[in-house]
Write an enzyme that holds these catalytic residues in place. Sequence first.
Site, PDB file in Angstrom:
ATOM      1  N   SER A   1       0.695  -1.170  -0.094  1.00 45.12           N
ATOM      2  CA  SER A   1      -0.007  -0.156   0.263  1.00 45.12           C
ATOM      3  C   SER A   1       0.720   1.313   0.164  1.00 45.12           C
ATOM      4  O   SER A   1       1.784   1.399   0.814  1.00 45.12           O
ATOM      5  CB  SER A   1      -1.070  -0.082   1.256  1.00 45.12           C
ATOM      6  OG  SER A   1      -1.536   1.111   1.219  1.00 45.12           O
TER       7      SER A   1
ATOM      8  N   THR B   1      -2.176   1.996  -7.841  1.00 43.44           N
ATOM      9  CA  THR B   1      -3.382   2.634  -8.494  1.00 43.44           C
ATOM     10  C   THR B   1      -2.808   3.596  -9.532  1.00 43.44           C
ATOM     11  O   THR B   1      -3.366   3.748 -10.647  1.00 43.44           O
ATOM     12  CB  THR B   1      -4.208   3.394  -7.629  1.00 43.44           C
ATOM     13  OG1 THR B   1      -4.518   2.373  -6.510  1.00 43.44           O
ATOM     14  CG2 THR B   1      -5.374   4.068  -8.196  1.00 43.44           C
TER      15      THR B   1
ATOM     16  N   ASN C   1      -0.998   4.859   3.555  1.00 44.83           N
ATOM     17  CA  ASN C   1      -1.349   5.422   2.135  1.00 44.83           C
ATOM     18  C   ASN C   1      -2.689   6.036   2.440  1.00 44.83           C
ATOM     19  O   ASN C   1      -3.398   5.611   3.026  1.00 44.83           O
ATOM     20  CB  ASN C   1      -1.493   4.177   1.244  1.00 44.83           C
ATOM     21  CG  ASN C   1      -1.821   4.910  -0.061  1.00 44.83           C
ATOM     22  OD1 ASN C   1      -1.666   5.953  -0.233  1.00 44.83           O
ATOM     23  ND2 ASN C   1      -2.005   3.985  -1.399  1.00 44.83           N
TER      24      ASN C   1
ATOM     25  N   SER D   1      -5.426   4.293  -0.349  1.00 41.65           N
ATOM     26  CA  SER D   1      -5.380   2.849  -0.149  1.00 41.65           C
ATOM     27  C   SER D   1      -6.359   2.214  -0.687  1.00 41.65           C
ATOM     28  O   SER D   1      -7.630   2.107  -0.478  1.00 41.65           O
ATOM     29  CB  SER D   1      -4.972   2.152   1.080  1.00 41.65           C
ATOM     30  OG  SER D   1      -4.831   0.873   1.058  1.00 41.65           O
TER      31      SER D   1
ATOM     32  N   GLY E   1      -1.067  -5.292  -2.096  1.00 39.39           N
ATOM     33  CA  GLY E   1       0.215  -5.885  -1.916  1.00 39.39           C
ATOM     34  C   GLY E   1       0.227  -6.602  -0.896  1.00 39.39           C
ATOM     35  O   GLY E   1      -0.746  -6.627   0.195  1.00 39.39           O
TER      36      GLY E   1
ATOM     37  N   GLU F   1       0.822  -7.218   3.120  1.00 38.48           N
ATOM     38  CA  GLU F   1       0.630  -6.514   4.231  1.00 38.48           C
ATOM     39  C   GLU F   1       0.944  -7.075   5.532  1.00 38.48           C
ATOM     40  O   GLU F   1       0.617  -8.141   5.610  1.00 38.48           O
ATOM     41  CB  GLU F   1      -0.911  -6.018   4.435  1.00 38.48           C
ATOM     42  CG  GLU F   1      -1.595  -5.194   3.233  1.00 38.48           C
ATOM     43  CD  GLU F   1      -2.828  -4.263   3.400  1.00 38.48           C
ATOM     44  OE1 GLU F   1      -3.235  -3.607   2.727  1.00 38.48           O
ATOM     45  OE2 GLU F   1      -3.624  -5.012   4.299  1.00 38.48           O
TER      46      GLU F   1
END
Length: 1018
Positions: free
Chosen positions: A106, A111, A156, A159, A384, A386
Amino acid sequence: MEGALTARDRVGIQDFVLLDETTEAAFLSNLRKRFCNDLIYTYIGTLLVSVNPYKELDVYNKKQMDLYMGVNFFELPPHIYALADNAYHTMLTEFNNHFILISGESGAGKTEASKKILQYYAVSCPSTTLLNTVRDKMLMSNPVLEAFGNAKTLKNDNSSRFGKYMDIQFDSEGDAVGGHILNYLLEKSRVVHQNHGERNFHIFYQLVEGGDDDLLHLLGLKRDSQHYNYLTQGECDIVSSITDKNDWTTVKNALQVLNIDGINSNLFEIIASVLHLGNIQFDSDSKGHALSKNNTALHWVSNLLGVDVQKLQEGLTYRKIEANKDEVLSPFTIDHAIYARDALAKAIYGQTFTWLVNRINETIENKVRRRQWKTVIGLLDIYGFEVFFVNSFEQFCINYCNEKLQQLFIQLTLKSEQEEYEAEDIEWEPVQFFNNKIICDLVEEKHRGIISILDEECLRPGEATDLTFLERLEEKMGNHPHFVTHKLADKMTRKTLERGDFRLLHYAGEVTYCVVGFLDKNNDLLYRNIKDLMCQCKNDIVRECFSKMDPDSRRRPETVVTQFKNSLLKLTEILMAKEAWYIRCLKSNESKQSGQFDETLIRHQVKYLGLMEHLRVRRAGFAYRRKYEIFLKRYKPLCPATWPHWRGEPADGVEVLVQHLGYLPNEYKMGRTKIFIRHPRTLYATEDAYEKCKHELATRLQAKYKGYRAKGEFRKQKEAATKIETCWRGVQARKERERRAWAVKVIKKFIKGYMTRGQAKTTDNSEYLAFVRQSYLNRLKANLPKNVLDKTTWLSPPAVLTETSEILRKLHYRLMVRKYVRSLTPQKKTLLQLKLVTSSIFKGKKDGYAQSVSQPFVDTRISEQDINVRVIQMIRNEHIKYSVPVIKYDRNGFKPRPRQLILTKTAAYVIEEAKIKQRVLYSSLKGISVSNLTDGMIVFHITCEDPKQKGDLVIQCDHLFEVLTKLSVIANKQSAIKVVQGSIKIEIRPGKESTVDFSTGQEPMVYKAKNGHLMVVR
């Protein structure tokens, strides 16, 4: 790419495959070099590594897009546009499906990477009005999905709390004609609970902060997120990097583009109802049963969803139990009521998110049948790996997903490498890498994996809790090398584990999970009576979503983790059927500061993203491979036999070239279409040799080219000059012929006109006479007299213009006189009047008058400051009109004396310093005599009535005309002034006379002659 090797010491190497050492230290060092030079992209073969710089870089403009369109993958520096373009053109060439897997933790920029790829395809693909509309909708789906599916976390501010897979559909011509989105595991628990420092989904804050007053009033909301329990748990409703008000405008515009505007009121009602649900509180009665106490929030939920308030209250405080054909209401405790409330909020939001994705799919899907899509490029933007301080059910699912994708990643990479080696007939060398199948089996194995045990605990009768689930795990997996709990751990490890934790050794490292909440989150149960109530509500979206859940079915719904596992299996099948491209996103630091490279954090991400494993697979055997044509085209200058042109097969040319360069047999292999080089240092040496050779070649090529260009340019210029000369001579000759013919006609006409100029105006002489008139008038215009006194310069006219010339002359002089008169000031007029008096007295009589005309008169020649004060006091009753310095000659001996002559209203005074030497009344002045020469002698003839009175006054003055003019005006004595030729008689005293004689000589002088007369020589 090969050209960039020359700067490898300064900015690193563009492809990690070409690293001389494949160690983690060398990998990180190369990454740091590139990051410090704002080079955030690096390749590992065709995999793209992207490091988030946390600042804007000017590498995403239209110019950059144009630069990468249709270019070979390794021809330009690494860029996300290069990967997107290569995937697109490979799809068109091979006519197969592709996908781009974007992964990373994150905040690493996943994105943003997917947005950049969509933007690139929107610009680079062929355009029509219809296709542009489809692209706009695909681009506009991003802000909508971010608003409903993204949230601020500790790592983030934006996120993604769901996984997204988007297929971009292309037709056979390469046009983007549609798309389809799949979503995975929305983090619904965030709706009802957020950790400290985190926020709920963006859309809640955007609605509260950005919605207009009328909308908020309609939804029963206040413009303050502090009023809502679901928005305050993280104590972080305001974030500096997020502007909810502006984002609200963006989301509303995006909904309109996606054609969801007609029903967005229902959509916003759902969002508002979730906020009001969170504000419903419960009390307990005397029996411990739950009672709702916030009727205002309850009524708002009822109004917004369109359900009966009593039934809603009953659904939140009672559970309906069916026994045979009877229905019994079992009251909730407060904890059960809160669970039911939160479950309803999560279900409403989760179902609405799924509905929104489906509506977007309906909007962007290909509707043009005659241009059916043929191939697709998929974009997988998924959470991703974590690792938080406390890791729960969501992190377990996310990390399981990453294990599956890592397994797929290694399989596809090995597969593609093996296929390339087989295609090139190169012997495959086995690669040592960590196979994470053991971890995937630990999680998903049927009847024995963690998922199966979790589902069994959720389904079995009796009191199943999170701790009983942990006990079952310990029973089933006690000896597994990648699983450990507090009970199973050794003494040292036990200190790092709580009793409710279990730890998995993932491919990326150890992660400790807290089992608290695993069963509830996995069940995600919604009581039947609440489901029935939602199916009857008046809100179209909610009714549609809950009606699809088949409330009449008696089967227990699949658990969340099973649904997620099945979705992953389907996703894996989808991806295995496509060609893979990879983007690995890295965070440069945790503080989101530009320019900071946290090596510890980067090392951790490199490890769990499996980048070193991928590098080892790509470096298996041979680090570098290129097609023969490309290799020969670049390095052919290094061998005389291949330079400048190789006439045979490219493979033979490459063989000759590497033999000349001294490659050892174990350093390279010749495939069917490519050369394989084992060690990067071999390529470095080749590139360094090429760099040296390039300068010599450039000099020689420049010399040859310049000579060729100069010769060609000279020939062109010579030919052009010859053509121009020929054409110019022809033009000039034709002009000269025409000019001469015209001249002959004009001359003939003018000769006839001249010959008949004295006759009446006829056709023959009219042009000549007009020319004469025009010529005279032009010459006259340039030579007009400049002042009134100029009477001689008027041009003599031709005979035909004599009368006209005279009229013009009179008009011109009258005009000059008029201008001159109008320009006169009062002072100038007075001066001219004095000059007129002078003229009447002296003109034509005294020499030197003509020269004096141009000299202006002044008011006085001696200022009052230069006149003695005593003298001024003595004559103060008489107004001084004029004063001038003079030389007075004595009557006896004619000795010169410097004096001042002062003219007043009544008399003229001769002054010697402070004494008045003589006073001459104007009434006693019988005459004034001057000579006709240029001298300045003046004789005042004075009437002597008294014997004692002095005789005539003789003076010399440099301003004779001015003095006498002033005197004649003041004393009114114009007629008394006489200009005498010869001598002037003077009366020295009564009865005694003398004479002033005048003559001309070489030098002017005044002296007493031998005869006793005063001699003046001029």
